[in-house]
Motif scaffolding. Structure first.
Motif, PDB file in Angstrom:
ATOM      1  N   LEU A  35       0.848  -1.188   0.000  1.00  0.00           N
ATOM      2  CA  LEU A  35       0.000   0.000   0.000  1.00  0.00           C
ATOM      3  C   LEU A  35       0.887   1.243   0.000  1.00  0.00           C
ATOM      4  CD1 LEU A  35      -2.630  -1.237   2.572  1.00  0.00           C
ATOM      5  CD2 LEU A  35      -3.052  -0.760   0.156  1.00  0.00           C
ATOM      6  N   VAL A  36       0.899   1.942  -1.116  1.00  0.00           N
ATOM      7  CA  VAL A  36       1.735   3.124  -1.287  1.00  0.00           C
ATOM      8  C   VAL A  36       0.907   4.375  -1.017  1.00  0.00           C
ATOM      9  CG1 VAL A  36       3.123   4.471  -2.900  1.00  0.00           C
ATOM     10  CG2 VAL A  36       3.208   1.964  -2.969  1.00  0.00           C
ATOM     11  N   ALA A  37       1.419   5.237  -0.163  1.00  0.00           N
ATOM     12  CA  ALA A  37       0.774   6.509   0.143  1.00  0.00           C
ATOM     13  C   ALA A  37       1.694   7.646  -0.290  1.00  0.00           C
ATOM     14  CB  ALA A  37       0.473   6.608   1.640  1.00  0.00           C
ATOM     15  N   GLY A  38       1.144   8.842  -0.306  1.00  0.00           N
ATOM     16  CA  GLY A  38       1.946  10.023  -0.611  1.00  0.00           C
ATOM     17  C   GLY A  38       1.921  10.978   0.569  1.00  0.00           C
ATOM     18  N   ARG A  39       3.076  11.616   0.853  1.00  0.00           N
ATOM     19  CA  ARG A  39       3.152  12.568   1.941  1.00  0.00           C
ATOM     20  C   ARG A  39       3.071  13.982   1.376  1.00  0.00           C
ATOM     21  NH1 ARG A  39       5.968  10.943   6.580  1.00  0.00           N
ATOM     22  NH2 ARG A  39       7.486   9.937   5.221  1.00  0.00           N
ATOM     23  N   THR A  40       2.167  14.793   1.903  1.00  0.00           N
ATOM     24  CA  THR A  40       2.012  16.164   1.427  1.00  0.00           C
ATOM     25  C   THR A  40       2.979  17.095   2.149  1.00  0.00           C
ATOM     26  OG1 THR A  40       0.371  16.853   3.073  1.00  0.00           O
ATOM     27  CG2 THR A  40      -0.450  15.668   1.132  1.00  0.00           C
ATOM     28  N   SER A  41       3.062  18.317   1.662  1.00  0.00           N
ATOM     29  CA  SER A  41       3.948  19.299   2.291  1.00  0.00           C
ATOM     30  C   SER A  41       3.483  19.650   3.701  1.00  0.00           C
ATOM     31  CB  SER A  41       4.008  20.568   1.429  1.00  0.00           C
ATOM     32  OG  SER A  41       2.706  21.132   1.276  1.00  0.00           O
ATOM     33  N   ALA A  42       2.204  19.419   3.988  1.00  0.00           N
ATOM     34  CA  ALA A  42       1.671  19.684   5.334  1.00  0.00           C
ATOM     35  C   ALA A  42       1.883  18.509   6.281  1.00  0.00           C
ATOM     36  CB  ALA A  42       0.184  20.013   5.245  1.00  0.00           C
ATOM     37  N   ASP A  44       0.588  15.387   5.854  1.00  0.00           N
ATOM     38  CA  ASP A  44      -0.450  14.362   5.759  1.00  0.00           C
ATOM     39  C   ASP A  44       0.046  13.198   4.915  1.00  0.00           C
ATOM     40  OD1 ASP A  44      -2.581  15.435   7.267  1.00  0.00           O
ATOM     41  OD2 ASP A  44      -3.110  16.789   5.632  1.00  0.00           O
ATOM     42  N   VAL A  45      -0.359  11.992   5.321  1.00  0.00           N
ATOM     43  CA  VAL A  45      -0.034  10.787   4.564  1.00  0.00           C
ATOM     44  C   VAL A  45      -1.341  10.266   3.975  1.00  0.00           C
ATOM     45  CG1 VAL A  45       0.908   8.450   4.644  1.00  0.00           C
ATOM     46  CG2 VAL A  45       1.945  10.283   6.007  1.00  0.00           C
ATOM     47  N   VAL A  46      -1.433  10.318   2.653  1.00  0.00           N
ATOM     48  CA  VAL A  46      -2.701  10.083   1.959  1.00  0.00           C
ATOM     49  C   VAL A  46      -2.596   8.840   1.087  1.00  0.00           C
ATOM     50  CG1 VAL A  46      -4.462  11.089   0.469  1.00  0.00           C
ATOM     51  CG2 VAL A  46      -3.048  12.574   1.902  1.00  0.00           C
ATOM     52  N   VAL A  47      -3.593   7.975   1.191  1.00  0.00           N
ATOM     53  CA  VAL A  47      -3.645   6.779   0.365  1.00  0.00           C
ATOM     54  C   VAL A  47      -5.060   6.657  -0.203  1.00  0.00           C
ATOM     55  CG1 VAL A  47      -4.055   5.361   2.447  1.00  0.00           C
ATOM     56  CG2 VAL A  47      -3.332   4.255   0.311  1.00  0.00           C
ATOM     57  N   PRO A  48      -5.177   6.577  -1.532  1.00  0.00           N
ATOM     58  CA  PRO A  48      -4.130   6.651  -2.551  1.00  0.00           C
ATOM     59  C   PRO A  48      -3.441   8.020  -2.554  1.00  0.00           C
ATOM     60  CG  PRO A  48      -6.202   5.862  -3.483  1.00  0.00           C
ATOM     61  CD  PRO A  48      -6.525   6.397  -2.132  1.00  0.00           C
ATOM     62  N   PRO A  49      -2.202   8.085  -3.027  1.00  0.00           N
ATOM     63  CA  PRO A  49      -1.493   9.364  -3.025  1.00  0.00           C
ATOM     64  C   PRO A  49      -2.143  10.355  -3.980  1.00  0.00           C
ATOM     65  CG  PRO A  49      -0.269   7.698  -4.237  1.00  0.00           C
ATOM     66  CD  PRO A  49      -1.393   6.985  -3.567  1.00  0.00           C
ATOM     67  N   LEU A  50      -2.133  11.627  -3.575  1.00  0.00           N
ATOM     68  CA  LEU A  50      -2.638  12.686  -4.449  1.00  0.00           C
ATOM     69  C   LEU A  50      -1.630  12.938  -5.564  1.00  0.00           C
ATOM     70  CD1 LEU A  50      -3.814  15.163  -1.652  1.00  0.00           C
ATOM     71  CD2 LEU A  50      -5.221  13.529  -2.937  1.00  0.00           C
ATOM     72  N   LEU A  98      -5.667   3.695   7.537  1.00  0.00           N
ATOM     73  CA  LEU A  98      -4.635   2.671   7.630  1.00  0.00           C
ATOM     74  C   LEU A  98      -3.513   3.122   8.566  1.00  0.00           C
ATOM     75  CD1 LEU A  98      -4.563   1.863   3.830  1.00  0.00           C
ATOM     76  CD2 LEU A  98      -5.371   0.315   5.618  1.00  0.00           C
ATOM     77  N   ASP A  99      -2.898   2.176   9.247  1.00  0.00           N
ATOM     78  CA  ASP A  99      -1.774   2.505  10.123  1.00  0.00           C
ATOM     79  C   ASP A  99      -0.659   3.135   9.293  1.00  0.00           C
ATOM     80  OD1 ASP A  99      -3.239   1.357  12.090  1.00  0.00           O
ATOM     81  OD2 ASP A  99      -1.947  -0.398  12.367  1.00  0.00           O
ATOM     82  N   GLY A 100      -0.264   4.331   9.664  1.00  0.00           N
ATOM     83  CA  GLY A 100       0.747   5.061   8.923  1.00  0.00           C
ATOM     84  C   GLY A 100       0.159   6.169   8.085  1.00  0.00           C
ATOM     85  N   ALA A 101      -1.154   6.145   7.873  1.00  0.00           N
ATOM     86  CA  ALA A 101      -1.828   7.192   7.107  1.00  0.00           C
ATOM     87  C   ALA A 101      -2.528   8.155   8.052  1.00  0.00           C
ATOM     88  CB  ALA A 101      -2.838   6.578   6.142  1.00  0.00           C
ATOM     89  N   THR A 102      -2.804   9.349   7.558  1.00  0.00           N
ATOM     90  CA  THR A 102      -3.521  10.340   8.367  1.00  0.00           C
ATOM     91  C   THR A 102      -4.902  10.636   7.802  1.00  0.00           C
ATOM     92  OG1 THR A 102      -2.524  12.172   7.116  1.00  0.00           O
ATOM     93  CG2 THR A 102      -1.365  11.419   9.102  1.00  0.00           C
ATOM     94  N   ARG A 103      -5.194  10.123   6.644  1.00  0.00           N
ATOM     95  CA  ARG A 103      -6.518  10.307   6.052  1.00  0.00           C
ATOM     96  C   ARG A 103      -7.116   8.944   5.720  1.00  0.00           C
ATOM     97  NH1 ARG A 103      -6.050  15.372   1.777  1.00  0.00           N
ATOM     98  NH2 ARG A 103      -4.983  16.854   3.175  1.00  0.00           N
ATOM     99  N   PRO A 104      -8.443   8.821   5.791  1.00  0.00           N
ATOM    100  CA  PRO A 104      -9.068   7.504   5.588  1.00  0.00           C
ATOM    101  C   PRO A 104      -9.148   7.101   4.128  1.00  0.00           C
ATOM    102  CG  PRO A 104     -10.739   9.149   6.044  1.00  0.00           C
ATOM    103  CD  PRO A 104      -9.418   9.832   6.230  1.00  0.00           C
ATOM    104  N   PHE A 105      -9.324   5.815   3.946  1.00  0.00           N
ATOM    105  CA  PHE A 105      -9.380   5.166   2.634  1.00  0.00           C
ATOM    106  C   PHE A 105     -10.725   4.447   2.540  1.00  0.00           C
ATOM    107  CE2 PHE A 105      -8.304   1.152   0.267  1.00  0.00           C
ATOM    108  CZ  PHE A 105      -8.086   1.735  -0.976  1.00  0.00           C
ATOM    109  N   PHE A 106     -11.409   4.604   1.418  1.00  0.00           N
ATOM    110  CA  PHE A 106     -12.760   4.059   1.258  1.00  0.00           C
ATOM    111  C   PHE A 106     -12.723   2.688   0.581  1.00  0.00           C
ATOM    112  CE2 PHE A 106     -16.708   3.635  -1.263  1.00  0.00           C
ATOM    113  CZ  PHE A 106     -17.658   3.784  -0.261  1.00  0.00           C
ATOM    114  N   HIS A 107     -13.386   1.699   1.194  1.00  0.00           N
ATOM    115  CA  HIS A 107     -13.490   0.384   0.575  1.00  0.00           C
ATOM    116  C   HIS A 107     -14.576  -0.421   1.295  1.00  0.00           C
ATOM    117  CE1 HIS A 107     -12.257  -2.877  -2.022  1.00  0.00           C
ATOM    118  NE2 HIS A 107     -11.215  -2.192  -2.455  1.00  0.00           N
TER     119      HIS A 107
END
Length: 330
Positions: A35-42, A44-50, A98-107
């Protein structure tokens, strides 16, 4: 006037898109069970990455892996699934952080009843048996068994940078194909119903406007020139003149005829508007405006209330129509 006709219709196609480097990296990770996430400049760890940072508007370049376990932050029960949803039995949709993310993922979450769902419950990814680099590589989430070590795993351990693993498939995912389907019931107007019912009897009918005397085929509820409802049914012959056409050279999904072939507007004798159909039994490069054509009907036992009772039109062998006889219909 015959009874009003209706029929189920399905519009379906495969939507194909390129993924780009960010979404492609996420889908490549799914194929590889990561599961790959992206880290924003603020931070936040977002999955899927923006694809682009919401603060700097720069393309996302900081990627991290997150754990395949997480916490339900909200959920909704689906008592009657519809076609295309993850399950053909009741299930839940949820937002999972997800553990390690700061925003939720829908499924989807696979549980038997809403009593098994709760905000704050721990869940884990259930991977699809075959993964191809698509969101459906995550088959669903499922409740994490009590006492599972992953239930208490810290998030920090999952925030390591994503490195290339030489054991993984080296080819990245660059495109995705998603089937799109829409089912609906089409209800024909009374005028259309008369047209389709006549086809079941091997006839082509139009309607004449009482004001301008133009004959429309298929019939319509109102004359576009006068706004008057046509009332007189007119039976038309199955011969006519080809007014405009195009040669189809490009293959597409579901195509029944091998290109090249011709799709054309045919002005039936006695009609004032042309309708679209196929022109066959002639090389595509020999089709021309003004050519006289005749309907080729399917065997009677194949007829239904459909324009497909006419398989196609073919040349009659008559001299071409004079341009002045059909130029006003172009």
């Amino acid at each position: 006037m015959p009874r009003t006709l209706s029929a189920p219709v399905t519009v379906a196609f495969d939507y194909t898109r390129s993924t780009g480097p960010v979404v492609g990296r996420f889908l490549t990770g799914l194929r590889d069970g990561v599961l790959v996430a992206g880290r924003t400049s603020a931070g936040d760890v977002v999955v899927p990455p923006l694809e682009f940072d919401p603060g700097t508007h720069e393309a996302t370049a900081d990627f991290v892996e997150v754990a395949p376990v997480g916490t339900v932050t909200s959920w909704s029960w689906v008592p009657e699934p519809v076609a295309g949803q993850p399950f053909d039995r009741p299930f839940a949709f949820a937002l999972v952080t997800l553990d390690g993310a700061t925003r939720p993922f829908f499924h989807a979450v696979d549980v038997a009843s809403p009593a098994q769902m709760s905000t704050g419950m721990r869940v884990r990814v259930r991977w699809a048996e075959e993964r191809v680099g698509h969101i459906n590589d995550i088959a669903c989430f499922e409740p994490l068994p009590a006492g599972d070590a992953a239930a208490t795993a810290g998030a920090a351990a999952n925030q390591s940078a994503v490195d290339e693993d030489p054991q993984r498939e080296p080819t990245p995912v660059t495109g995705v194909i998603t089937p799109v389907s829409l089912d609906y019931v089409y209800a024909a107007s009374p005028e259309e119903s008369a047209f389709y019912s006549a086809l079941l009897e091997g006839k082509i009918v139009g309607q004449r406007c009482p004001t301008c005397q133009k004959v429309y085929v298929p019939p319509r509820s109102a004359c576009p020139a006068d706004g008057v409802a046509p009332t007189e049914l007119v039976e038309l012959p199955d011969t006519g003149t080809l007014t405009t056409f195009c040669i189809v050279n490009v293959p597409f999904l579901g195509q029944k005829i091998t290109p090249p072939y011709v799709s054309a507007y045919v002005l039936l004798d006695g009609a004032d508007i042309a309708f679209l159909h196929l022109i066959l039994d002639i090389p595509a490069d020999e089709v021309r405006m003004g050519m006289r054509v005749k309907a080729v009907w399917k065997p009677r036992d194949e007829w239904g209330t459909t324009i497909e009772n006419i398989d196609h039109f073919r040349p009659t062998g008559e001299p071409d129509a004079d341009y002045d006889t059909y130029k006003h219909h172009l």
